[in-house]
Design a protein around this motif. Structure first.
Motif, PDB file in Angstrom:
ATOM      1  N   PHE A 266       0.822  -1.209   0.000  1.00 32.97           N
ATOM      2  CA  PHE A 266       0.000   0.000   0.000  1.00 32.97           C
ATOM      3  C   PHE A 266       0.859   1.262   0.000  1.00 32.97           C
ATOM      4  O   PHE A 266       1.864   1.339   0.714  1.00 32.97           O
ATOM      5  N   ILE A 267       0.427   2.245  -0.768  1.00 32.32           N
ATOM      6  CA  ILE A 267       1.045   3.568  -0.702  1.00 32.32           C
ATOM      7  C   ILE A 267       0.505   4.304   0.521  1.00 32.32           C
ATOM      8  O   ILE A 267       1.143   5.213   1.047  1.00 32.32           O
ATOM      9  N   GLU A 268      -0.680   3.894   0.986  1.00 31.12           N
ATOM     10  CA  GLU A 268      -1.324   4.503   2.142  1.00 31.12           C
ATOM     11  C   GLU A 268      -0.852   3.831   3.435  1.00 31.12           C
ATOM     12  O   GLU A 268      -0.344   2.711   3.419  1.00 31.12           O
ATOM     13  N   ASN A 269      -1.057   4.496   4.533  1.00 30.40           N
ATOM     14  CA  ASN A 269      -0.871   3.875   5.838  1.00 30.40           C
ATOM     15  C   ASN A 269      -2.135   3.080   6.158  1.00 30.40           C
ATOM     16  O   ASN A 269      -3.253   3.546   5.917  1.00 30.40           O
ATOM     17  N   LEU A 270      -1.966   1.869   6.702  1.00 29.04           N
ATOM     18  CA  LEU A 270      -3.118   1.010   6.955  1.00 29.04           C
ATOM     19  C   LEU A 270      -3.780   1.317   8.292  1.00 29.04           C
ATOM     20  O   LEU A 270      -3.110   1.438   9.321  1.00 29.04           O
ATOM     21  N   ILE A 271      -5.105   1.427   8.246  1.00 31.90           N
ATOM     22  CA  ILE A 271      -5.921   1.492   9.462  1.00 31.90           C
ATOM     23  C   ILE A 271      -6.515   0.100   9.644  1.00 31.90           C
ATOM     24  O   ILE A 271      -7.384  -0.316   8.878  1.00 31.90           O
ATOM     25  N   ARG A 272      -6.036  -0.643  10.630  1.00 30.10           N
ATOM     26  CA  ARG A 272      -6.500  -2.008  10.853  1.00 30.10           C
ATOM     27  C   ARG A 272      -7.568  -2.018  11.938  1.00 30.10           C
ATOM     28  O   ARG A 272      -7.265  -1.832  13.125  1.00 30.10           O
ATOM     29  N   LEU A 273      -8.812  -2.251  11.548  1.00 30.17           N
ATOM     30  CA  LEU A 273      -9.867  -2.388  12.549  1.00 30.17           C
ATOM     31  C   LEU A 273      -9.690  -3.723  13.270  1.00 30.17           C
ATOM     32  O   LEU A 273      -9.204  -4.698  12.687  1.00 30.17           O
ATOM     33  N   PRO A 274     -10.092  -3.797  14.543  1.00 23.55           N
ATOM     34  CA  PRO A 274      -9.871  -5.014  15.321  1.00 23.55           C
ATOM     35  C   PRO A 274     -10.795  -6.170  14.956  1.00 23.55           C
ATOM     36  O   PRO A 274     -10.587  -7.300  15.391  1.00 23.55           O
ATOM     37  N   HIS A 275     -11.827  -5.876  14.149  1.00 24.30           N
ATOM     38  CA  HIS A 275     -12.741  -6.948  13.732  1.00 24.30           C
ATOM     39  C   HIS A 275     -12.876  -6.913  12.204  1.00 24.30           C
ATOM     40  O   HIS A 275     -11.937  -7.233  11.509  1.00 24.30           O
ATOM     41  N   SER A 276     -14.021  -6.533  11.712  1.00 24.73           N
ATOM     42  CA  SER A 276     -14.266  -6.526  10.265  1.00 24.73           C
ATOM     43  C   SER A 276     -14.128  -5.115   9.703  1.00 24.73           C
ATOM     44  O   SER A 276     -14.525  -4.144  10.343  1.00 24.73           O
ATOM     45  N   PHE A 278     -15.695  -4.119   7.085  1.00 31.56           N
ATOM     46  CA  PHE A 278     -16.992  -3.657   6.616  1.00 31.56           C
ATOM     47  C   PHE A 278     -18.109  -4.320   7.416  1.00 31.56           C
ATOM     48  O   PHE A 278     -17.915  -5.338   8.066  1.00 31.56           O
ATOM     49  N   CYS A 279     -19.271  -3.692   7.356  1.00 32.55           N
ATOM     50  CA  CYS A 279     -20.430  -4.149   8.123  1.00 32.55           C
ATOM     51  C   CYS A 279     -21.564  -4.429   7.140  1.00 32.55           C
ATOM     52  O   CYS A 279     -21.923  -3.571   6.333  1.00 32.55           O
ATOM     53  N   TYR A 280     -22.107  -5.622   7.203  1.00 33.89           N
ATOM     54  CA  TYR A 280     -23.115  -6.050   6.228  1.00 33.89           C
ATOM     55  C   TYR A 280     -24.526  -5.838   6.754  1.00 33.89           C
ATOM     56  O   TYR A 280     -24.855  -6.206   7.887  1.00 33.89           O
ATOM     57  N   THR A 281     -25.362  -5.232   5.919  1.00 38.33           N
ATOM     58  CA  THR A 281     -26.788  -5.095   6.193  1.00 38.33           C
ATOM     59  C   THR A 281     -27.551  -5.796   5.079  1.00 38.33           C
ATOM     60  O   THR A 281     -27.441  -5.401   3.913  1.00 38.33           O
ATOM     61  N   PRO A 282     -28.300  -6.848   5.359  1.00 42.41           N
ATOM     62  CA  PRO A 282     -29.040  -7.548   4.304  1.00 42.41           C
ATOM     63  C   PRO A 282     -30.083  -6.637   3.655  1.00 42.41           C
ATOM     64  O   PRO A 282     -30.662  -5.775   4.323  1.00 42.41           O
ATOM     65  N   SER A 283     -30.295  -6.829   2.372  1.00 42.36           N
ATOM     66  CA  SER A 283     -31.333  -6.068   1.670  1.00 42.36           C
ATOM     67  C   SER A 283     -32.706  -6.545   2.128  1.00 42.36           C
ATOM     68  O   SER A 283     -32.846  -7.590   2.766  1.00 42.36           O
ATOM     69  N   PRO A 463     -19.418  -9.348  14.664  1.00 42.70           N
ATOM     70  CA  PRO A 463     -19.030  -7.987  14.274  1.00 42.70           C
ATOM     71  C   PRO A 463     -19.422  -7.626  12.849  1.00 42.70           C
ATOM     72  O   PRO A 463     -19.545  -6.443  12.524  1.00 42.70           O
ATOM     73  N   VAL A 464     -19.632  -8.627  11.994  1.00 44.06           N
ATOM     74  CA  VAL A 464     -19.991  -8.372  10.593  1.00 44.06           C
ATOM     75  C   VAL A 464     -21.341  -7.674  10.479  1.00 44.06           C
ATOM     76  O   VAL A 464     -21.604  -6.967   9.502  1.00 44.06           O
ATOM     77  N   MET A 465     -22.212  -7.841  11.483  1.00 48.25           N
ATOM     78  CA  MET A 465     -23.520  -7.195  11.437  1.00 48.25           C
ATOM     79  C   MET A 465     -23.787  -6.309  12.654  1.00 48.25           C
ATOM     80  O   MET A 465     -24.934  -5.919  12.896  1.00 48.25           O
TER      81      MET A 465
END
Length: 493
Positions: A266-276, A278-283, A463-465
Motif C-alpha cells: 500500500f502507498i497509504e498507511n493502513l488502518i487495521r480495525l480489530p474486527h471486520s 466492513f459491516c453487512y446489512t441484508p437487503s 461484528p460483521v452485522m
C-alpha cells in the motif's frame, strides 16, 4: 453532432443496455464504415467501448488488451486516468498475477497526477468533525449494504456527515433512505474534478473517505488528487491500494492485512480495525426470503459469484471436490448480471477439464434467485478475486462457504468474514486444504445441517452485522488519524 458521432452514440446505447455481443458487432461495423475518418480519439473510444463489452461477456484478458490499446490512444489526461483505473480494476481477475506485480501497476497510477495543484490545510482543533463520503454507489448496489450502518449509527454529537454522490442517476429507495441518515448531500456527478474538489473544500470537510477507488473509472480518486480535505482515506469498496499519494490511509482489518504484513503493498498507511473492515446489512429481499433447507443426498456444491471470477484453476479445484464426493454436483449461477455468453463459455471450459453433464449445472440469470441458495449445501468461493457481498449473502441464507485465502488484501475477504463470524476453520491456506475442507464438510452431515440451522444467527451476533460496534471502531480510527494530523504527522508514519 455529425453523422459519425451519432452512429457511435447508437452503438454505445447497445452496451449501456447490456447487449454486449451486439455492441461488439456494431463496433466492428462502425470501424469498417468510418475507417478512413477515424482519428486518434475515435480509435480510443472504440477500444474503450470494446473493453466494456468484453468484460461484460467475461473475456477479462480481452478486456485488458483493449483497455491497454485505449490507453495507448488516449488524447487527454483525464482519459488516461479513467482508462488506467479500469485497467487496474480488471487486473484483479488475472489468475497468477503476483502481489508485487499488482502493487507495481497501482503505484504507476500516481504519475497521472504529478503537478496537480492541491489545497493546503492548517491544523485546527474542532468540537465537531465533518466527515465526507464520496462514491458512485449511493443506490441499489452492494456497496450501499456495506455503508449504510456507518451512516445510520454515526455519532451526531461529534460528527457531521456529508455524502458526495457521483452516480448521476435518479434517486432510488436506497438513495432516499441514505439521504435521511446524514446532515448533508451533494450531487457532484456533473462537476469536473477541480470543481468537485472545490465543492468539498468549501464545505470544510475534515476527513474524506473514497468508497470506490478504481471501480467506476476512479471518479473519486481524480477528485481526491486535489487534496480537498486535510485527511483522506479509501476503503470498503476496493481490493488494493489506490496508488495515489494524496490518499493518506486505507481502511482494512487484522484478518485482511495482519499486523506487520502487507504494508508494503500500500502507498497509504493502513488502518487495521480489530474486527471486520466492513459491516453487512441484508437487503429487504434477503430479509424477507424465508426458505426451509433440506440436506441434499448427494451433496450439492455451488457458487453464485460473478462468472468473470471463475478461473480454470477454480474449475479444476471444484472438479477435484466433486470427484471426491461420490454423486455430488456443482451448481453455478450469476444472479447479479445476465451473462448468457459467459455461461456457455464456462460450461465449455468445465467440460474440457473433465466435468460431466451430471456433475455440473449452470443456471441462467434471474431476479428472484434467493430461494435458489436452498438448492446448494456448500458454497465454494472464487480465487484470486474472492466474493464479498455474495459471500455475506450466502452465509446469511445459512449456506457455509469454503474460501481459499491468499496473501494480499483482496484475496482475504472471505477469511475475514469467516473469522469474524466464528467459522474461520472453513478458510483454507492452500489449494489442497481448500479441497480437503470442502470434502470433509460434505461428509459431516450433522455439522452441515447444524451450520445451515445456525449460521444466520451467528452472523447477526457477529461484528460483521454489529452496526453500532463497527461504527464506533471506525470513528475511533477517525479520532486517531485526526489527532495525528493535528500533531503534524499526516500519514501516521
Amino acid at each position: 453532432m455529425d453523422e459519425k458521432q451519432e452512429a457511435f452514440q447508437r452503438v454505445c446505447k447497445f452496451y449501456n443496455d447490456g447487449q454486449y455481443q451486439l455492441a461488439l458487432d456494431k463496433l466492428r461495423e462502425f470501424a469498417a464504415v468510418y475507417a478512413d475518418e477515424l482519428d486518434r480519439g475515435n480509435i480510443r473510444d472504440i477500444y474503450q467501448a470494446k473493453a466494456v463489452c468484453l468484460h461484460g461477456l467475461g473475456d477479462v484478458m480481452g478486456a485488458i488488451a483493449s483497455i491497454e490499446q485505449a490507453i495507448a490512444h488516449d488524447v487527454y489526461l483525464y482519459q488516461q486516468q479513467m482508462d488506467y483505473s479500469s485497467y487496474l480494476f480488471f487486473s484483479h481477475y488475472i489468475d497468477g498475477l503476483s502481489d508485487q506485480a499488482l502493487r507495481d501497476r497501482h503505484l504507476l497510477f500516481n504519475r497521472f497526477f504529478e503537478g496537480v495543484q492541491q489545497y493546503s490545510h492548517q491544523p485546527q482543533k474542532k468540537q465537531k468533525l465533518r466527515i465526507g463520503y464520496i462514491s458512485p454507489d449511493f443506490r441499489e448496489h452492494i456497496m450501499a449494504y456495506f455503508l449504510i450502518q456507518l451512516l445510520a449509527c454515526h455519532d451526531g454529537q461529534r460528527y457531521e456527515v456529508i455524502c458526495y454522490d457521483l452516480s448521476g442517476e435518479k434517486d432510488d429507495p436506497i438513495t432516499v433512505q441514505m439521504k435521511g441518515l446524514v446532515e448533508g448531500w451533494r450531487d457532484i456527478s456533473r462537476q469536473v474534478p477541480e470543481l468537485a474538489a472545490k465543492t468539498i473544500h468549501d464545505d470544510k470537510v475534515d476527513i474524506l473517505m473514497d468508497l470506490a477507488a478504481h471501480t467506476g473509472n476512479g471518479q473519486g480518486l481524480r477528485i481526491l488528487a486535489h487534496k480537498p480535505a486535510p485527511v483522506q482515506l479509501s476503503g470498503i469498496g476496493y481490493m488494493s491500494t489506490t496508488g495515489l499519494k494524496a490518499v493518506d490511509y486505507f481502511l482494512t482489518d487484522i484478518y485482511c492485512d495482519p499486523p506487520g504484513q502487507q504494508d508494503e503493498d500500500f502507498i497509504e498507511n493502513l488502518i487495521r480495525l480489530p474486527h471486520s473492515h466492513f459491516c453487512y446489512t441484508p437487503s429487504e429481499c434477503v430479509l424477507s426470503c424465508k426458505q426451509e433447507y433440506v440436506l441434499h443426498m448427494p451433496v450439492v456444491f455451488g457458487s453464485f459469484n460473478n462468472f468473470n471470477k471463475i478461473t480454470d484453476r477454480m474449475l479444476g479445484l471444484w472438479l477435484q471436490i466433486v470427484q471426491q464426493v461420490p454423486g455430488s454436483r456443482l451448481l453455478l449461477k450469476n444472479p447479479k448480471i445476465n451473462q448468457f455468453h459467459k455461461e456457455r463459455e464456462v460450461q465449455r471450459r468445465a467440460r474440457k477439464i473433465g466435468f460431466t453433464a451430471e456433475q455440473l449445472e449452470i443456471r441462467s440469470w434471474s431476479r428472484e434467485y434467493l430461494p435458489e441458495y436452498m438448492d446448494m449445501d456448500i458454497a465454494l468461493d472464487t480465487f484470486p478475486y474472492t466474493g464479498g457481498g455474495t459471500t455475506c449473502e450466502a452465509l446469511y441464507m445459512g449456506v457455509p462457504v469454503i474460501t481459499l485465502t491468499g496473501t494480499r488484501h483482496g484475496t482475504r475477504f472471505g477469511y475475514s468474514l469467516l473469522e469474524n463470524i466464528g467459522i474461520g476453520e472453513l478458510a483454507a491456506a492452500n489449494e489442497a486444504e481448500y479441497v480437503k475442507k470442502a470434502v470433509s464438510l460434505a461428509e459431516d452431515k450433522e455439522l452441515l445441517i447444524a451450520l445451515h440451522r445456525n449460521l444466520q444467527g451467528m452472523m447477526k451476533a457477529s461484528p460483521v452485522m454489529d452496526g453500532a460496534g463497527y461504527t464506533r471502531e471506525v470513528e475511533a480510527a477517525y479520532e486517531t488519524i485526526w489527532r495525528k494530523w493535528l500533531m503534524g504527522n499526516k500519514k501516521g508514519r
